[in-house]
Design a protein around this motif. Structure first.
Motif, PDB file in Angstrom:
ATOM      1  N   LYS A 137       0.834  -1.204   0.000  1.00 57.66           N
ATOM      2  CA  LYS A 137       0.000   0.000   0.000  1.00 57.66           C
ATOM      3  C   LYS A 137       0.871   1.257   0.000  1.00 57.66           C
ATOM      4  CE  LYS A 137      -4.355  -1.717   1.826  1.00 57.66           C
ATOM      5  NZ  LYS A 137      -4.036  -3.153   1.734  1.00 57.66           N
ATOM      6  N   ALA A 138       1.957   1.239   0.759  1.00 58.12           N
ATOM      7  CA  ALA A 138       2.883   2.375   0.742  1.00 58.12           C
ATOM      8  C   ALA A 138       3.468   2.556  -0.655  1.00 58.12           C
ATOM      9  CB  ALA A 138       4.004   2.147   1.756  1.00 58.12           C
ATOM     10  N   TRP A 139       3.787   1.468  -1.300  1.00 59.89           N
ATOM     11  CA  TRP A 139       4.372   1.527  -2.637  1.00 59.89           C
ATOM     12  C   TRP A 139       3.352   2.052  -3.647  1.00 59.89           C
ATOM     13  CZ3 TRP A 139       7.283  -3.264  -5.112  1.00 59.89           C
ATOM     14  CH2 TRP A 139       8.163  -2.797  -6.108  1.00 59.89           C
ATOM     15  N   ILE A 140       2.097   1.597  -3.525  1.00 59.13           N
ATOM     16  CA  ILE A 140       1.041   2.094  -4.402  1.00 59.13           C
ATOM     17  C   ILE A 140       0.881   3.603  -4.232  1.00 59.13           C
ATOM     18  CG2 ILE A 140      -1.446   2.071  -4.851  1.00 59.13           C
ATOM     19  CD1 ILE A 140      -1.404  -0.916  -4.044  1.00 59.13           C
ATOM     20  N   HIS A 141       0.936   4.067  -2.989  1.00 59.01           N
ATOM     21  CA  HIS A 141       0.807   5.503  -2.727  1.00 59.01           C
ATOM     22  C   HIS A 141       1.945   6.293  -3.373  1.00 59.01           C
ATOM     23  CE1 HIS A 141      -0.255   9.154  -0.512  1.00 59.01           C
ATOM     24  NE2 HIS A 141       1.029   9.301  -0.270  1.00 59.01           N
ATOM     25  N   VAL A 142       3.147   5.764  -3.298  1.00 62.40           N
ATOM     26  CA  VAL A 142       4.328   6.483  -3.800  1.00 62.40           C
ATOM     27  C   VAL A 142       4.431   6.420  -5.319  1.00 62.40           C
ATOM     28  CG1 VAL A 142       6.850   6.528  -3.817  1.00 62.40           C
ATOM     29  CG2 VAL A 142       5.628   6.211  -1.660  1.00 62.40           C
ATOM     30  N   ASP A 143       4.336   5.224  -5.898  1.00 59.80           N
ATOM     31  CA  ASP A 143       4.632   5.043  -7.323  1.00 59.80           C
ATOM     32  C   ASP A 143       3.424   4.703  -8.185  1.00 59.80           C
ATOM     33  OD1 ASP A 143       7.311   5.618  -7.114  1.00 59.80           O
ATOM     34  OD2 ASP A 143       7.936   3.539  -6.854  1.00 59.80           O
ATOM     35  N   GLY A 144       2.371   4.158  -7.587  1.00 65.25           N
ATOM     36  CA  GLY A 144       1.219   3.734  -8.360  1.00 65.25           C
ATOM     37  C   GLY A 144       1.418   2.332  -8.921  1.00 65.25           C
ATOM     38  N   PRO A 145       0.319   1.600  -9.155  1.00 63.20           N
ATOM     39  CA  PRO A 145       0.414   0.202  -9.595  1.00 63.20           C
ATOM     40  C   PRO A 145       1.043   0.020 -10.967  1.00 63.20           C
ATOM     41  CG  PRO A 145      -1.844   0.984  -9.684  1.00 63.20           C
ATOM     42  CD  PRO A 145      -1.071   2.018  -8.939  1.00 63.20           C
ATOM     43  N   TYR A 146       0.826   0.951 -11.868  1.00 62.16           N
ATOM     44  CA  TYR A 146       1.391   0.831 -13.221  1.00 62.16           C
ATOM     45  C   TYR A 146       2.914   0.799 -13.156  1.00 62.16           C
ATOM     46  CZ  TYR A 146       1.554   1.542 -18.331  1.00 62.16           C
ATOM     47  OH  TYR A 146       1.762   1.394 -19.683  1.00 62.16           O
ATOM     48  N   SER A 147       3.495   1.745 -12.410  1.00 64.70           N
ATOM     49  CA  SER A 147       4.952   1.807 -12.284  1.00 64.70           C
ATOM     50  C   SER A 147       5.499   0.609 -11.529  1.00 64.70           C
ATOM     51  CB  SER A 147       5.376   3.098 -11.569  1.00 64.70           C
ATOM     52  OG  SER A 147       5.104   4.224 -12.373  1.00 64.70           O
ATOM     53  N   ILE A 148       4.744   0.114 -10.558  1.00 63.74           N
ATOM     54  CA  ILE A 148       5.192  -1.063  -9.808  1.00 63.74           C
ATOM     55  C   ILE A 148       5.314  -2.267 -10.737  1.00 63.74           C
ATOM     56  CG2 ILE A 148       4.568  -2.709  -8.000  1.00 63.74           C
ATOM     57  CD1 ILE A 148       3.246  -0.378  -6.513  1.00 63.74           C
ATOM     58  N   ILE A 149       4.304  -2.465 -11.588  1.00 61.64           N
ATOM     59  CA  ILE A 149       4.355  -3.580 -12.547  1.00 61.64           C
ATOM     60  C   ILE A 149       5.557  -3.420 -13.468  1.00 61.64           C
ATOM     61  CG2 ILE A 149       3.178  -4.686 -14.490  1.00 61.64           C
ATOM     62  CD1 ILE A 149       0.521  -3.941 -13.118  1.00 61.64           C
TER      63      ILE A 149
END
Length: 343
Positions: free
Chosen positions: A264-276
């Motif tokens: 959730k912290a990662w989603i807040h910072v980078d968003g799911p598109y960038s995480i993928i």
């Protein structure tokens, strides 16, 4: 102790019901007139009161659905209560109540009397089978006449932009758009079933790669009286976004439980598109092809087994720099908040 500071939600979204006057084929919540279940007036007001006590930065209550206006007096009373607590309010509706100018005026005046600050009307190609553009225009102009700012959001139709052009070019709308009491925007449309028609939409990759402000910034009460981490289009498709059942005293602890979830912290910072993109490397394209909405990317990230396996295997590589960027962003946000408060 009530939660304040940068790690504190500013918005409470109440999904009053998943019942709706429309039954759009690609509805994110599968809403329709036949869907049963809604929050009672007493429950809505209790959740608003608890959120106000628990989160010192809370400033906005959003009422949505389904179709929030189906609650009628229960909705008006909940808006009035929020107003009495010093909270700004917003209602998201499909505008079904604007069948005639007279009907639209009656509802708009009730919303104004309750203290509503803003009306958002969602429409699009699928909506038109149930709520014509004329109803949307009547509802929007009645709200503006009552002194309520209105935003009309039209789902992207692809190459065919007939609906948004009909709204923008309506002679009734011209003075309101010029005075900025009504605003009209187009948002990306996403399908929820395999039989959905294809729509050629322009994709802004820079928007897709942004972090998600809903995580941590918004808390959501669903029609089942659960607390959720977001009110995104794919909310009910992602079990991990459900924080737990509200019991009248646990909203603060349920919200705080998110901070034990690195994703959730990662989603807040980078968003799911960038995480993928980051975890899948050279294989990213096959998972992101055709994605036009951040919520669509979030659903893929949570549900695709290959991506989930990659996240489990590699997440520790990203923890230090993601958490550092989160802490820096939050510190800057808190400093800015204090500066505004002091000015």
């Amino acid at each position: 102790m009530p939660i304040s500071g940068a790690f504190s939600p500013h918005t409470l979204t109440i999904l009053c019901t998943y019942q709706c006057t429309a039954a759009c084929k690609q509805c994110c919540f599968e809403s329709s007139p036949s869907v049963k279940g809604r929050l009672s007036r007493e429950t809505i007001i209790a959740r608003i009161a608890e959120a106000k006590r628990s989160f010192l930065n809370l400033s906005v209550v959003v009422f949505s659905g389904g179709e929030a206006l189906m609650l009628k007096d229960a909705l008006f009373d909940s808006i009035a209560y929020s107003t009495s607590e010093g909270l700004m309010t917003r209602v998201v509706s499909n505008g079904y109540w604007g069948k005639t100018p007279k009907a639209a005026k009656s509802t708009a005046n009730k919303l104004k009397e309750a203290g509503l600050c803003e009306l958002n009307i969602s429409t699009g190609k699928d909506h038109q089978e149930w709520v014509p553009a004329s109803s949307v225009i009547n509802a929007a102009t009645a709200a503006a006449d009552a002194g309520i700012f209105c935003l009309i959001t039209v789902e992207n139709e692809g190459e065919n932009q007939d609906l948004i052009n009909e709204i923008l070019k309506s002679p009734l709308m011209a003075p309101y758009i010029e005075s900025r009491t009504i605003s009209v925007q187009s948002n990306s449309w996403m399908p929820f079933h395999d039989d959905a028609e294809e729509r050629q939409q322009a994709i802004d990759i820079s928007e897709l790669r942004k972090g998600c402000d809903q995580i941590f910034g918004t808390i959501v009460v669903t029609p089942h009286d659960n607390l959720s981490a977001c009110c995104g289009l794919t909310l009910e498709h992602i079990p991990e976004m459900r924080l737990g059942k509200n019991d009248g005293q646990n909203m603060e602890s349920l919200y705080a439980s998110q901070f034990d979830d690195f994703l959730k912290a990662w989603i807040h910072v980078d968003g799911p598109y960038s995480i993928i993109e980051r975890v899948m490397g050279e294989d990213k394209a096959q998972h992101l092809e055709g994605v036009v909405h951040i919520c669509e990317a979030c659903s893929i990230m949570h549900k695709n087994r290959e991506i989930r396996d990659a996240l489990r295997a590699r997440y520790h590589e990203f923890v230090p720099e993601v958490m550092t960027r989160l802490q820096v962003a939050m510190a800057l946000r808190e400093r800015s908040r204090h500066c505004v408060a002091a000015s």
